[in-house]
Scaffold this active site. Structure first.
Site, mmCIF file in Angstrom:
data_model
loop_
_atom_site.group_PDB
_atom_site.id
_atom_site.type_symbol
_atom_site.label_atom_id
_atom_site.label_comp_id
_atom_site.label_asym_id
_atom_site.label_seq_id
_atom_site.Cartn_x
_atom_site.Cartn_y
_atom_site.Cartn_z
ATOM 1 N N GLU A 157 32.728 31.461 16.791
ATOM 2 C CA GLU A 157 31.503 31.440 17.609
ATOM 3 C C GLU A 157 31.641 30.541 18.834
ATOM 4 O O GLU A 157 31.048 30.808 19.880
ATOM 5 C CB GLU A 157 30.306 31.004 16.777
ATOM 6 N N MET A 205 46.809 13.509 28.360
ATOM 7 C CA MET A 205 45.876 12.656 29.103
ATOM 8 C C MET A 205 45.560 11.380 28.333
ATOM 9 O O MET A 205 45.461 10.297 28.917
ATOM 10 C CB MET A 205 44.588 13.431 29.407
ATOM 11 N N LYS A 218 15.290 36.450 10.439
ATOM 12 C CA LYS A 218 15.710 37.801 10.063
ATOM 13 C C LYS A 218 14.520 38.749 9.917
ATOM 14 O O LYS A 218 14.569 39.904 10.354
ATOM 15 C CB LYS A 218 16.500 37.743 8.759
ATOM 16 N N PHE A 267 19.937 29.338 2.036
ATOM 17 C CA PHE A 267 21.334 29.634 2.328
ATOM 18 C C PHE A 267 21.508 29.863 3.838
ATOM 19 O O PHE A 267 20.780 30.630 4.445
ATOM 20 C CB PHE A 267 21.782 30.873 1.553
ATOM 21 N N GLN A 268 22.442 29.164 4.430
ATOM 22 C CA GLN A 268 22.746 29.250 5.858
ATOM 23 C C GLN A 268 21.554 28.923 6.752
ATOM 24 O O GLN A 268 21.412 29.454 7.841
ATOM 25 C CB GLN A 268 23.337 30.619 6.218
HETATM 26 C C1 LIG Z 1 37.307 18.775 21.861
HETATM 27 C C2 LIG Z 1 37.939 17.582 22.487
HETATM 28 N N1 LIG Z 1 38.499 16.635 21.712
HETATM 29 C C3 LIG Z 1 39.080 15.558 22.277
HETATM 30 C C4 LIG Z 1 39.105 15.394 23.635
HETATM 31 C C5 LIG Z 1 39.740 14.162 24.266
HETATM 32 N N2 LIG Z 1 40.893 14.540 25.088
HETATM 33 C C6 LIG Z 1 40.823 14.667 26.430
HETATM 34 S S1 LIG Z 1 42.243 15.132 27.108
HETATM 35 C C7 LIG Z 1 43.034 15.174 25.634
HETATM 36 C C8 LIG Z 1 44.477 15.539 25.542
HETATM 37 C C9 LIG Z 1 44.721 16.947 25.865
HETATM 38 O O1 LIG Z 1 46.039 17.257 25.524
HETATM 39 P P1 LIG Z 1 46.712 18.622 25.926
HETATM 40 O O2 LIG Z 1 45.794 19.759 25.659
HETATM 41 O O3 LIG Z 1 48.041 18.707 25.287
HETATM 42 O O4 LIG Z 1 46.830 18.507 27.499
HETATM 43 P P2 LIG Z 1 47.677 17.515 28.422
HETATM 44 O O5 LIG Z 1 46.788 16.339 28.699
HETATM 45 O O6 LIG Z 1 48.907 17.130 27.678
HETATM 46 O O7 LIG Z 1 47.933 18.301 29.642
HETATM 47 C C10 LIG Z 1 42.161 14.788 24.617
HETATM 48 C C11 LIG Z 1 42.529 14.657 23.199
HETATM 49 C C12 LIG Z 1 38.498 16.402 24.404
HETATM 50 N N3 LIG Z 1 38.432 16.343 25.736
HETATM 51 N N4 LIG Z 1 37.946 17.490 23.806
#
Ligand SMILES: Cc1ncc(C[n+]2csc(CCOP(=O)(O)OP(=O)(O)O)c2C)c(N)n1
Lengths: 564, 157
Positions: free
Chosen positions: A50, A473, A162, A112-113
């Protein structure tokens, strides 16, 4: 006409001109799905999660400018969709999300749900409804589409029990909406606009600060014209990328945390900020007290609450950017472009001093190179989505965007897992363009099940994984601010992305060299099925320049000069 | 830090399900504070009026009013400058306390005894919130057993 609630949903979608619905069925929404089965007016795309349905609807909306529609069931179906609602809310994306709910007689019994869906969605939607009577459905659905797409756009959630979808009532969609409490300000105050134009004519170092509101209100053409007529340089926010074409002389790239040196210096030196549909996000301003310290501020925004929220506006103008800029254009002859020649010079010098750049490497592909390369090979032919992380910032920095709605990314919420489903939505809205998603080895795993949807629905998204074996990052921040303690960001253990894609019936490439990359991209475009291009890139590359969080824009960490 | 001041805001909303939680969610979600909140339907209309007493800097109050206004069922938001403000309080005393004294005090605060039972007397006062505050201070020596305040209601002059 007397029909049941489920049929009303279908009739309303048809009346709204909806051609694509993204969704996932379940018990509480089954009556509506039964009606979907019986009709031929719009397409339903079954995502495999979803969250992905809502992201796909967002991508569809951002690429097409239309309202995106997603359909989900109660309970877990709804909670899965919440991230998408929050994402759309933060980026002002018009969506109507319809969820099933347990029957009225069971609401409040921990059935439920059952989940208090409107209670949850209240804080991440522009508006929401629990429909308790089928007779209300025509009005509610009509309001939902209107509210989602007018004023400052946003997601609207409609929760339908529903039994209400089975209830029969009168359906008349030609009703007039009577929303006396909701009247968005579309037209800016002419006196304020006049004063703002006089301020521009008087200023010496004015600067356009272009925000995502320009894209939302389809105002890019007018804004381009205003920028060119006045000869005033412009910086773009992340959300506004593509407003001006990458080769526009007056564009000084993106500003903010990973903005260019020239953009951030221009913002620090300007004497008049002309903010159009921008909201002074903290990732843009850095330290507020130092932001455009000596400048007056003109702020045009459709949302009165955005104005003077963070930075005091000397010339607040509430209105739709498109309308306001049109009026500004009429008064623009008093602004003399010659006057700003030395200011433009100053900015070019900033740019020459520290251009957006990266160091090439002979052994490993640099991630920035991949983005530039795709830009060279596909340019305007591609719509570009991203996930969240370093790859996202590099895309915003290095891809040569040439038009609005070309760049689709999660700005406000920063949702990993956004990119792939959003790119499917983009592809379904713009089948004639190539749909590319730049992603990371972390992000892609957050919605990789959508390979199945993309294969089934023939949505040939090209996912380019900039694989650094890291949550890059976060690793960058750990390197810079946590003394290299790379806590839980090492992604050395990885799936075989080629096989993963193949397992679903897609295509996969593992790329180690530039030549391999070119070949893979060419092949993926030709084969025209969903693809993973897993590019082995330099692991420790940082996104530069950077304003450390809370720092001031003129105090950037810059790309280190390379020793010869 | 900008100075934080007490403010009274009136909000006119359409009477519909969950409108009150939209308002209170906005306050909690954005970290604003509610000192008191009263709400009742406006006679002969489909609207209700909320009176919210809150506090914050000028900037915060401006955000509160703008964000309230953004809610779809909100018709109008007034941030009052010049207003008449009243609050009611009900107080329960042991019957053993000096009823005459209490009654005289009540009158000074626009109130009276409203109920006398076997063990307790109940009084009401209705006055400006500041004065209600005073009253509640003064009556401490009569050992009040329970105090209920209504929260402020206000009208622009
Ligand atoms: C759902 C979610 N969880 C955690 C984060 C925190 N976060 C921001 S950037 C990042 C790393 C992303 O890694 P990747 O997809 O490998 O991309 P890269 O930075 O290596 O290009 C994280 C964990 C986020 N933005 N979104």
């Amino acid at each position: 006409m007397q029909i049941n609630g489920a049929q009303m949903v279908i009739e309303a979608l048809i009346a709204e001109g909806v051609d694509t619905v993204f969704g996932y069925p379940g018990g509480a929404i089954m009556n509506v799905y039964d009606e979907i089965y019986k009709q031929n007016n719009f397409k339903h795309i079954l995502t495999r999660h979803e969250q992905a349905a809502v992201h796909a609807a967002e991508g569809y909306s951002k690429a097409s400018g239309k309202v995106g529609v997603a359909m989900i069931t109660s309970g877990p179906g709804f909670t899965n969709a919440v991230t998408g609602l929050a994402d759309a809310y933060m980026d002002s994306i018009p969506l109507v999300v319809i969820s099933g709910q347990v029957p009225m007689s069971l609401i409040g019994t921990d059935a439920f749900q059952e989940i208090d869906a409107v209670g949850i969605s209240r804080s991440c939607t522009k508006h929401n409804y629990l429909v308790t009577n089928a007779a209300d459905l025509p009005r509610v659905l009509k309001e939902a589409f209107y509210i989602a797409s007018s004023g400052r756009p946003g997601p609207v959630h409609v929760d339908i029990p529903k039994d209400v979808t089975a209830q029969i009532a009168e359906f008349d969609y030609s009703i007039e909406l009577d929303l006396e409490t909701y009247k968005p300000h579309i037209k800016g105050n002419p006196r304020q606009i006049k004063k703002a134009m006089e301020a521009i004519a008087k200023s010496r170092r004015p600067l356009f600060y272009l925000g995502g509101g320009i894209i939302n209100s389809n105002a890019a053409d007018e804004v381009r014209e205003l920028v060119h007529k006045t000869g005033i340089p412009a910086v773009e926010t992340f959300m506004a990328r593509g407003t001006l074409s990458h080769d526009d002389d007056l564009l000084i790239s993106m500003l903010g945390m990973h903005g260019s040196y020239a953009a951030n210096m221009a913002m620090s030196e300007t004497d008049l900020v002309i903010a159009l549909g921008a909201r002074f996000d903290d990732r843009v301003t850095g330290k507020l007290s130092e932001f455009a310290k000596n400048a007056g501020v003109i702020h045009v925004d459709i949302d009165p609450a955005s104005i003077s929220k963070l930075i005091n506006a000397d010339y607040p103008i509430v209105g739709d950017v498109k309308n306001v800029v049109k009026e500004m254009l009429e008064l623009s002859s008093q602004v003399k472009p010659e006057k700003y020649a030395s200011w433009r010079d100053t900015i070019s010098k900033f740019d020459e001093l520290h251009p957006l750049a990266y160091h090439e490497d002979t052994d490993r592909i640099k991630p920035q190179w991949v983005i530039e390369r795709v830009g060279q090979l596909l340019g305007d032919d591609a719509n570009i989505s991203t996930d969240v992380g370093q790859h996202q910032m590099w895309t915003a920095q290095f891809y040569p965007f040439s038009r609005p709605r070309q760049f689709i990314s999660s700005g406000g919420l920063g949702t990993m897992g956004f990119g792939f489903p959003a790119a499917m939505g983009v592809k379904s809205a713009c089948p004639e363009k190539i749909s590319v998603n730049f992603t990371g080895d972390g992000s892609i795993l957050m919605n990789c099940q959508e390979l199945m949807t993309a294969v089934e629905q023939k949505l040939p998204v090209i996912n380019i994984i900039l694989n650094n074996n890291f949550l890059g990052m976060v690793r960058q921040w750990q390197t810079l601010f946590y003394d290299k303690r790379h806590s839980e960001t090492d992604l050395s253990v990885q799936p075989d992305f080629v096989k993963l894609s193949e397992a679903f019936g897609g295509i996969g490439y593992r790329v180690n060299t530039k030549e391999e990359f070119d070949a893979a991209l060419k092949d993926a475009v030709e084969k025209n099925i969903v693809a993973f291009i897993d590019v082995v890139v330099e692991r420790m590359e940082n996104v530069m320049p950077m304003v450390p969080s809370g720092g001031s824009l003129f105090n950037m960490m810059l790309l280190e000069k390379k020793e010869k | 830090m900008e100075a934080s001041e007490r403010r009274v805001i009136s909000v006119i909303v359409v009477n519909e399900a969950s409108v009150l939680s939209r308002i209170t969610d906005l306050f909690s979600g954005r970290g604003y504070n509610i000192t008191s909140l009263t709400v009742a339907p406006i006679p002969d209309s489909k609207y209700s009026r909320l009176t919210i007493v809150t506090s914050g800097s000028i900037r915060v109050i401006e955000q509160i009013t703008k964000q309230l206004h953004k809610l779809i069922p909100v018709l109008r938001v007034y941030e009052h400058a010049d207003l008449v403000e009243k609050e009611m309080a009900l107080v329960k005393f042991p019957i053993t306390e000096n009823i005459t004294d209490i009654s005289t005090l009540c009158e000074a605060y626009n109130g009276k005894i409203v109920n006398v039972g076997d063990n307790v007397i109940i009084v009401m006062v209705a006055d400006e919130p500041k004065r209600v505050e005073n009253f509640l201070q003064v009556i401490k020596r009569y050992n009040p057993k329970e105090i209920v305040r209504s929260g402020a209601v206000a009208l622009e002059r």
